[in-house]
Design an enzyme around this catalytic site. Structure first.
Site, PDB file in Angstrom:
ATOM      1  N   CYS A 115     -79.108  66.003 -50.311  1.00 16.33           N
ATOM      2  CA  CYS A 115     -79.368  67.441 -50.364  1.00 16.33           C
ATOM      3  C   CYS A 115     -78.184  68.239 -49.821  1.00 16.33           C
ATOM      4  O   CYS A 115     -77.773  69.249 -50.406  1.00 16.33           O
ATOM      5  CB  CYS A 115     -80.628  67.778 -49.588  1.00 16.33           C
ATOM      6  N   HIS A 195     -81.919  73.327 -44.203  1.00 15.97           N
ATOM      7  CA  HIS A 195     -80.623  73.177 -43.545  1.00 15.97           C
ATOM      8  C   HIS A 195     -79.851  74.502 -43.678  1.00 15.97           C
ATOM      9  O   HIS A 195     -80.155  75.331 -44.543  1.00 15.97           O
ATOM     10  CB  HIS A 195     -79.771  72.098 -44.212  1.00 15.97           C
TER      11      HIS A 195
END
Length: 312
Positions: A115, A195
């Site tokens: 990711c 994130h």
């Protein structure tokens, strides 16, 4: 594309959901058949039965588990896509829809990068088309765990992850953007939803802020988020995904905070967020097309996937 089935290791709510959504359910561990039976969950067979029906397997097993499955795929003559938890060396081919789609065209085994690597490549690759990138530095503020991982942390700490610099993310970007000079470091914080990346790009030519805004604004799977419009945090970005009516609240796109974009002394600065649960999903779909030679042009595949999934 047609989903042949979903394979699970145990009879939990995810196994039930697969059946409720109309998928055939298979067991990863045949010795656990009684567990499924006792739970009242009907299975269509074992993982080997599922593989026999498939042209390609998307292997989403935990990191380092997929390696043990490779011989199984080879024996069945089925292609397989691994995820970023596995090492690049397992397949020798890592995939990003934007930067190296052609490398996976027709191959038997490929790996969709993580990711974070996907997020970095999504924005750095279009920037590389207008900027002479000399060096990239990125500091990643990582979620402590996914929302359902109740036994993980940190609970009340900021943890260098790892304390060694550079982190593995830079070399991983190099597997899909050949020749890029990138150094990364990361830390874990007590959040579960996204994130956040802080990116600094040294360049060797004259590019201004408007140029960066323009190239990112035109790139699909990247969105410019404005704090002034109420999108000033990862929490608000996830609320935006909910308002879009997304399945599982997925935010497939990489949001870049428009206010953060700046160019100072031939260095580009920007901040972006990564929904770790979803940004690699369209990448897997494009990788399927490449490996099965369903579409030779990456932008055509991206367009098809975006339309099918409602991606901005």
């Amino acid at each position: 594309m047609e989903i042949v089935g979903v394979c699970k290791t145990k009879p939990d709510f995810e196994a039930l959901c697969a059946i409720e959504k109309g998928y055939d359910l298979y067991m990863a561990i045949p010795e656990r058949e009684k567990l499924f039976k006792d739970a009242g969950i009907e299975v269509a067979g074992t993982v080997d039965d599922m593989i026999e029906e498939a042209d390609l397997v998307v292997d989403c097993t935990p990191g380092n588990v997929g390696k043990s499955n490779l011989d199984k795929y080879k024996k069945a003559g089925v292609k397989a896509i691994y995820q970023g938890g596995e090492d690049h060396d397992l397949t020798g081919v890592s995939f990003n829809s934007f930067s190296n789609y052609d490398n996976s065209y027709g191959v038997d085994y490929a790996r969709v990068v993580s990711c974070n690597t996907t997020g970095l490549t999504r924005t750095l690759f279009p920037i590389s088309k207008i900027a002479d990138i000399k060096k990239v530095r990125a500091v990643m503020v990582r979620r402590g765990s996914d929302p359902n991982e109740v036994k993980k942390g940190p609970i009340n700490a900021i943890v260098p992850n790892p304390p060694k610099v550079p982190s593995h993310h830079g070399p991983d970007v190099s597997t899909v953007m050949e020749g890029i000079n990138i150094t990364t470091m990361a830390l874990l914080v007590p959040t579960t939803i996204m994130h956040e990346h802080n990116i600094m790009v040294e360049i060797g030519n004259d590019v201004n802020r408007d140029d960066i805004i323009d190239v990112l604004d035109k790139r699909s799977r990247v969105i410019l988020a404005e704090a002034s419009m109420g999108l000033g945090s990862t929490a608000e970005l996830m609320e935006y995904a909910r308002e879009l009516g997304r399945s599982r609240n997925d935010l497939y796109e990489i949001p870049v905070w428009k206010e953060s974009i700046n160019v100072v002394d031939n260095e580009i600065f920007y901040m972006q967020a990564v929904h770790q649960e979803s940004d690699v999903v369209p990448e897997n779909v494009d990788c399927i097309r490449a490996m099965l030679e369903m579409e030779s042009d990456n932008e055509k595949s991206i367009t098809k996937t975006n339309a099918a999934m409602g991606i901005l």
